[in-house]
Write a protein that holds these residues in place. Sequence first.
Motif, PDB file in Angstrom:
ATOM      1  N   CYS A  12       0.834  -1.204   0.000  1.00 34.07           N
ATOM      2  CA  CYS A  12       0.000   0.000   0.000  1.00 34.07           C
ATOM      3  C   CYS A  12       0.866   1.250   0.000  1.00 34.07           C
ATOM      4  O   CYS A  12       1.674   1.438   0.904  1.00 34.07           O
ATOM      5  CB  CYS A  12      -0.872   0.066   1.257  1.00 34.07           C
ATOM      6  N   TYR A  13       0.660   2.074  -0.996  1.00 32.13           N
ATOM      7  CA  TYR A  13       1.343   3.351  -1.023  1.00 32.13           C
ATOM      8  C   TYR A  13       0.302   4.453  -1.152  1.00 32.13           C
ATOM      9  O   TYR A  13      -0.354   4.559  -2.182  1.00 32.13           O
ATOM     10  CB  TYR A  13       2.333   3.387  -2.190  1.00 32.13           C
ATOM     11  N   ASP A  50       4.214   1.055   2.209  1.00 32.98           N
ATOM     12  CA  ASP A  50       5.427   1.385   1.476  1.00 32.98           C
ATOM     13  C   ASP A  50       5.761   2.876   1.653  1.00 32.98           C
ATOM     14  O   ASP A  50       5.705   3.655   0.711  1.00 32.98           O
ATOM     15  CB  ASP A  50       5.216   1.030  -0.001  1.00 32.98           C
ATOM     16  N   ASN A  78       9.584   5.015   1.007  1.00 24.57           N
ATOM     17  CA  ASN A  78       8.932   4.481  -0.188  1.00 24.57           C
ATOM     18  C   ASN A  78       9.962   3.763  -1.057  1.00 24.57           C
ATOM     19  O   ASN A  78      10.892   4.371  -1.592  1.00 24.57           O
ATOM     20  CB  ASN A  78       8.257   5.614  -0.969  1.00 24.57           C
ATOM     21  N   HIS A  81       6.667  -0.612  -5.427  1.00 21.24           N
ATOM     22  CA  HIS A  81       5.779  -1.766  -5.368  1.00 21.24           C
ATOM     23  C   HIS A  81       6.513  -3.108  -5.235  1.00 21.24           C
ATOM     24  O   HIS A  81       6.215  -3.908  -4.353  1.00 21.24           O
ATOM     25  CB  HIS A  81       4.912  -1.718  -6.628  1.00 21.24           C
ATOM     26  N   ALA A  84       8.203  -3.517  -1.856  1.00 17.94           N
ATOM     27  CA  ALA A  84       7.198  -3.650  -0.803  1.00 17.94           C
ATOM     28  C   ALA A  84       6.656  -5.080  -0.803  1.00 17.94           C
ATOM     29  O   ALA A  84       6.464  -5.703   0.245  1.00 17.94           O
ATOM     30  CB  ALA A  84       6.075  -2.643  -1.016  1.00 17.94           C
ATOM     31  N   ALA A 104      -3.796  -3.214  -3.476  1.00 22.84           N
ATOM     32  CA  ALA A 104      -4.732  -2.675  -2.493  1.00 22.84           C
ATOM     33  C   ALA A 104      -6.008  -2.144  -3.142  1.00 22.84           C
ATOM     34  O   ALA A 104      -7.036  -2.003  -2.476  1.00 22.84           O
ATOM     35  CB  ALA A 104      -4.069  -1.561  -1.701  1.00 22.84           C
ATOM     36  N   GLN A 107      -8.521  -3.989  -7.879  1.00 19.89           N
ATOM     37  CA  GLN A 107      -8.686  -4.133  -9.327  1.00 19.89           C
ATOM     38  C   GLN A 107      -8.735  -5.599  -9.730  1.00 19.89           C
ATOM     39  O   GLN A 107      -9.373  -5.963 -10.703  1.00 19.89           O
ATOM     40  CB  GLN A 107      -7.514  -3.478 -10.051  1.00 19.89           C
ATOM     41  N   LYS A 141      -2.737   2.399 -22.113  1.00 17.53           N
ATOM     42  CA  LYS A 141      -2.229   1.405 -21.155  1.00 17.53           C
ATOM     43  C   LYS A 141      -2.216   0.011 -21.789  1.00 17.53           C
ATOM     44  O   LYS A 141      -1.290  -0.772 -21.590  1.00 17.53           O
ATOM     45  CB  LYS A 141      -3.091   1.414 -19.885  1.00 17.53           C
ATOM     46  N   ARG A 205     -10.207  -8.104 -14.691  1.00 15.69           N
ATOM     47  CA  ARG A 205      -9.621  -7.003 -13.940  1.00 15.69           C
ATOM     48  C   ARG A 205     -10.463  -5.758 -14.105  1.00 15.69           C
ATOM     49  O   ARG A 205     -10.773  -5.338 -15.212  1.00 15.69           O
ATOM     50  CB  ARG A 205      -8.209  -6.734 -14.423  1.00 15.69           C
ATOM     51  N   ARG A 208      -9.726   0.694 -10.775  1.00 18.08           N
ATOM     52  CA  ARG A 208      -9.308   1.030  -9.418  1.00 18.08           C
ATOM     53  C   ARG A 208     -10.526   1.466  -8.619  1.00 18.08           C
ATOM     54  O   ARG A 208     -11.345   2.247  -9.111  1.00 18.08           O
ATOM     55  CB  ARG A 208      -8.303   2.167  -9.526  1.00 18.08           C
ATOM     56  N   GLU A 212      -5.985   7.413  -7.241  1.00 16.50           N
ATOM     57  CA  GLU A 212      -5.325   7.381  -8.547  1.00 16.50           C
ATOM     58  C   GLU A 212      -4.268   6.299  -8.609  1.00 16.50           C
ATOM     59  O   GLU A 212      -3.793   5.829  -7.585  1.00 16.50           O
ATOM     60  CB  GLU A 212      -4.654   8.732  -8.787  1.00 16.50           C
ATOM     61  N   SER A 213      -3.927   5.922  -9.831  1.00 13.44           N
ATOM     62  CA  SER A 213      -2.878   4.921 -10.009  1.00 13.44           C
ATOM     63  C   SER A 213      -1.576   5.437  -9.418  1.00 13.44           C
ATOM     64  O   SER A 213      -1.225   6.598  -9.570  1.00 13.44           O
ATOM     65  CB  SER A 213      -2.694   4.629 -11.492  1.00 13.44           C
ATOM     66  N   LYS A 214      -0.872   4.544  -8.720  1.00 15.86           N
ATOM     67  CA  LYS A 214       0.430   4.912  -8.168  1.00 15.86           C
ATOM     68  C   LYS A 214       1.525   4.507  -9.150  1.00 15.86           C
ATOM     69  O   LYS A 214       2.693   4.461  -8.817  1.00 15.86           O
ATOM     70  CB  LYS A 214       0.647   4.228  -6.805  1.00 15.86           C
ATOM     71  N   TYR A 215       1.105   4.160 -10.347  1.00 16.52           N
ATOM     72  CA  TYR A 215       2.040   3.716 -11.374  1.00 16.52           C
ATOM     73  C   TYR A 215       1.977   4.629 -12.575  1.00 16.52           C
ATOM     74  O   TYR A 215       1.429   4.271 -13.610  1.00 16.52           O
ATOM     75  CB  TYR A 215       1.719   2.289 -11.822  1.00 16.52           C
ATOM     76  N   LYS A 219       7.099   5.291 -13.849  1.00 14.91           N
ATOM     77  CA  LYS A 219       7.357   4.069 -13.076  1.00 14.91           C
ATOM     78  C   LYS A 219       7.163   2.825 -13.938  1.00 14.91           C
ATOM     79  O   LYS A 219       7.848   1.825 -13.766  1.00 14.91           O
ATOM     80  CB  LYS A 219       6.415   3.998 -11.880  1.00 14.91           C
TER      81      LYS A 219
HETATM   82  N1  UDP Z   1       2.387   0.581  -4.616  1.00 14.73           N
HETATM   83  C1  UDP Z   1       3.397   0.519  -3.649  1.00 14.73           C
HETATM   84  N2  UDP Z   1       4.471   1.369  -3.773  1.00 14.73           N
HETATM   85  C2  UDP Z   1       4.599   2.249  -4.808  1.00 14.73           C
HETATM   86  C3  UDP Z   1       3.577   2.284  -5.797  1.00 14.73           C
HETATM   87  C4  UDP Z   1       2.491   1.424  -5.673  1.00 14.73           C
HETATM   88  O1  UDP Z   1       3.330  -0.258  -2.712  1.00 14.73           O
HETATM   89  O2  UDP Z   1       5.587   2.994  -4.841  1.00 14.73           O
HETATM   90  C5  UDP Z   1       1.222  -0.319  -4.482  1.00 14.73           C
HETATM   91  C6  UDP Z   1      -0.120   0.356  -4.544  1.00 14.73           C
HETATM   92  O3  UDP Z   1      -0.517   0.815  -3.265  1.00 14.73           O
HETATM   93  C7  UDP Z   1      -1.011  -0.756  -5.052  1.00 14.73           C
HETATM   94  C8  UDP Z   1      -0.098  -1.554  -5.953  1.00 14.73           C
HETATM   95  O4  UDP Z   1       1.234  -1.171  -5.591  1.00 14.73           O
HETATM   96  O5  UDP Z   1      -1.470  -1.611  -4.024  1.00 14.73           O
HETATM   97  C9  UDP Z   1      -0.336  -1.294  -7.428  1.00 14.73           C
HETATM   98  O6  UDP Z   1      -0.357   0.091  -7.698  1.00 14.73           O
HETATM   99  P1  UDP Z   1      -1.450   0.763  -8.624  1.00 14.73           P
HETATM  100  O7  UDP Z   1      -2.777   0.136  -8.399  1.00 14.73           O
HETATM  101  O8  UDP Z   1      -1.395   2.236  -8.415  1.00 14.73           O
HETATM  102  O9  UDP Z   1      -0.903   0.407 -10.080  1.00 14.73           O
HETATM  103  P2  UDP Z   1      -1.778   0.134 -11.403  1.00 14.73           P
HETATM  104  O10 UDP Z   1      -2.835  -0.837 -11.041  1.00 14.73           O
HETATM  105  O11 UDP Z   1      -2.323   1.443 -11.816  1.00 14.73           O
HETATM  106  O12 UDP Z   1      -0.783  -0.411 -12.389  1.00 14.73           O
END
Ligand code: UDP
Length: 320
Positions: A12-13, A50, A78, A81, A84, A104, A107, A141, A205, A208, A212-215, A219
């Motif tokens: 979780c971030y 994280d 941090n 991902h 973590a 987290a 999705q 994406k 899938r 979210r 917002e996406s953390k990616y 990244k």
């Molecule tokens: N996450 C993390 N550290 C980071 C970035 C993301 O632990 O620096 C976690 C985030 O909390 C989530 C998972 O990695 O549980 C996937 O991130 P996200 O859903 O934002 O990515 P996406 O699904 O958009 O590719």
Amino acid sequence: MMKNILYIVIPCYNEEEVLNETIKVMKKKMHELIKKKEISKESKVMFVNDGSSDKTWQMIKEISRKNSLFTGISLSHNRGHQNALVAGLLTAKDYADMVVSIDADLQDDINAIDLMIEKYKNGCEIVYGVRNSRKKDSFFKRVTAESFYKIMMKMGVDIVYNHADYRLTSKRVLEEFTNYQEVNLFLRGIFPLIGFKSDIVYYERGKRFAGESKYPLKKMVALAWDGISSFSTSPIKIIVYIGLWQTLISFIFLVIFVILNLVNYQTLKIESIVSLIIFLSGLQTLFIGIIGEYVGKIYFETKKRPRFIIEENLMDDGRK
Ligand code: UDP
Ligand code: MG
């Protein structure tokens, strides 16, 4: 003795917006699985904070105080991902028989866990969650992600197409995993490398749940490059090939122009010089590539990956 203790590891971030919902959904799923006796009562959900800068860690601490089904660890900073996840997997493996990692943001369809457990009980050591389709992803994406998997596979990296980090791993696999000491970790490439009996579970899938996406793209590109550079030296091979072809072709031209020059003294001076320059720079590229091949070998040596893992050994059958 197998007790079927399941740990669900969730990195979780800055997930304060989704965490309460995640807790609710996880609680329901865990109770359901425990009730059906699919998993032991000692099973837990382990959050990995994280280095969040929001209330994520406070929320994790609070729920673990209220409900022993939940627990957590918090990283000092941090670390991204993948790291973590590693922190969570390596912590959980001491308590669990099987570990499922999941994001987290809900999705990934958590109902796929039932099937993962079933496959685990049928002898699978790794069960990969693979998404059915990318209908719900944006065009951008989808295209970037799918080309990522294709390029990786082209470069000889053994990955499961469209599998992210939603997977079940057994204690045994995680124990083998501790022998992979590399710092630049690309989990999607490591687990297929570990091997053992594995299977795939397909799931839908979604979007979210909140936040917002953390990616961001930056990244994603970093992850893709990590994946390629951790498992493949094809970029170096490309340099060697470029150098080789450049040298060969320009050498042929060089010979032709020099001969023509000898035949007719005045012509094609510039052409010979230009092909000589291209020839020499080709040689340099080739030599850099050759040095690169050695650097690549050193690189893989420094990882000190296990050379093999013995799955079964008949010497252990009490006969010795
Ligand atoms: N996450 C993390 N550290 C980071 C970035 C993301 O632990 O620096 C976690 C985030 O909390 C989530 C998972 O990695 O549980 C996937 O991130 P996200 O859903 O934002 O990515 P996406 O699904 O958009 O590719
Ligand atoms: Mg997500």
